[in-house]
Design a protein around this motif. Sequence first.
Motif, short mmCIF file in Angstrom:
data_model
loop_
_atom_site.label_atom_id
_atom_site.label_comp_id
_atom_site.label_asym_id
_atom_site.label_seq_id
_atom_site.Cartn_x
_atom_site.Cartn_y
_atom_site.Cartn_z
N ALA A 100 0.88 -1.11 -0.04
CA ALA A 100 0.06 0.00 0.03
C ALA A 100 0.87 1.21 -0.04
CB ALA A 100 -0.70 0.05 1.24
N TYR A 101 0.31 2.28 -0.62
CA TYR A 101 1.19 3.48 -0.80
C TYR A 101 0.31 4.59 -0.62
CZ TYR A 101 4.25 0.38 -3.18
OH TYR A 101 5.24 -0.83 -3.60
N ASP A 102 0.71 5.96 -0.18
CA ASP A 102 0.08 7.14 -0.34
C ASP A 102 0.88 8.12 -1.37
OD1 ASP A 102 2.17 8.47 1.05
OD2 ASP A 102 1.13 8.67 2.79
N GLU A 103 0.51 9.29 -1.44
CA GLU A 103 1.32 10.05 -2.81
C GLU A 103 2.47 10.22 -2.24
OE1 GLU A 103 -1.19 13.71 -3.00
OE2 GLU A 103 -2.91 12.60 -2.46
N ASP A 104 3.26 10.17 -1.01
CA ASP A 104 4.50 10.28 -0.58
C ASP A 104 5.32 8.95 -0.38
OD1 ASP A 104 3.75 13.04 -0.71
OD2 ASP A 104 2.82 12.83 1.38
N LYS A 105 4.54 7.98 0.11
CA LYS A 105 5.56 6.95 0.41
C LYS A 105 4.82 5.72 0.38
CE LYS A 105 3.84 8.44 4.99
NZ LYS A 105 2.83 9.35 4.31
N LYS A 106 5.59 4.38 0.46
CA LYS A 106 4.92 3.25 1.02
C LYS A 106 4.22 3.23 2.23
CE LYS A 106 6.00 -1.67 0.36
NZ LYS A 106 7.00 -2.64 -0.01
N ILE A 107 3.09 2.63 2.57
CA ILE A 107 2.65 2.87 3.85
C ILE A 107 2.33 1.39 4.41
CG2 ILE A 107 1.68 5.15 3.73
CD1 ILE A 107 -1.18 3.84 3.17
N GLY A 108 2.19 0.25 3.75
CA GLY A 108 2.21 -1.12 3.83
C GLY A 108 2.48 -1.84 3.34
N GLU A 109 2.86 -3.31 4.02
CA GLU A 109 3.32 -4.52 3.01
C GLU A 109 2.92 -5.71 3.74
OE1 GLU A 109 7.51 -3.62 2.85
OE2 GLU A 109 7.82 -4.36 4.74
N GLY A 110 2.95 -6.58 2.73
CA GLY A 110 2.58 -8.12 3.60
C GLY A 110 2.18 -8.90 2.50
N THR A 111 1.48 -10.20 3.26
CA THR A 111 0.80 -11.20 2.12
C THR A 111 -0.55 -11.44 2.66
OG1 THR A 111 1.93 -12.78 3.89
CG2 THR A 111 2.99 -12.33 1.72
N HIS A 112 -1.38 -12.22 1.69
CA HIS A 112 -2.80 -12.28 1.89
C HIS A 112 -3.05 -13.43 1.21
CE1 HIS A 112 -7.16 -11.77 2.19
NE2 HIS A 112 -7.08 -11.33 0.83
N GLU A 113 -3.86 -14.31 1.87
CA GLU A 113 -4.22 -15.64 1.38
C GLU A 113 -5.81 -15.47 1.22
OE1 GLU A 113 -3.27 -19.88 2.99
OE2 GLU A 113 -5.29 -19.06 3.98
N ARG A 114 -6.25 -16.03 0.01
CA ARG A 114 -7.75 -15.78 -0.46
C ARG A 114 -8.01 -17.47 -0.87
NH1 ARG A 114 -10.20 -11.65 -0.10
NH2 ARG A 114 -11.98 -11.95 -1.10
N PHE A 115 -9.17 -17.94 -0.91
CA PHE A 115 -9.61 -19.31 -1.14
C PHE A 115 -10.91 -19.16 -2.24
CE2 PHE A 115 -7.37 -21.52 1.86
CZ PHE A 115 -7.19 -22.74 1.77
#
Length: 127
Positions: A100-115
């Motif tokens: 995830a990002y905003d106009e200025d920087k990276k604000i989040g990161e990770g992994t996600h699992e879906r079925f």
Amino acid sequence: MEFNLNTGLKNKEEKTVTMNDTAKVFGSGAAEVFATPMMIGLMEGAAMNTVRNYLPEGYSTVGTMINVKHLSATAVGKKVWAEAELIEVDRKRLFFKVDAYDEDKKIGEGTHERFIIEEAKFMSKLK
């Protein structure tokens, strides 16, 4: 049923942060900044929509696990976006890299699992 999903599929979802998206309004904190649960929702939406058009009619996905870091605060009025990339397919289990990002920087990161689910069958189990 076999699903023809290939790793490398990507998607981006974006929005502008409003007061309704803040930790204070959501109830996850006292600050008037982009709430972590809202960032996670944006990440999940990006992942879900990465594969949506590749699934047969009557099928969709549900989130089952998310592991993310919220790296930086974002003010109301800023544009934010989440990017998802399908990195692994194990039958009906899908793994995504999310950022995830905003106009200025990276604000989040990770992994996600879906079925992958058959919607009618899935919902019938809840009745």
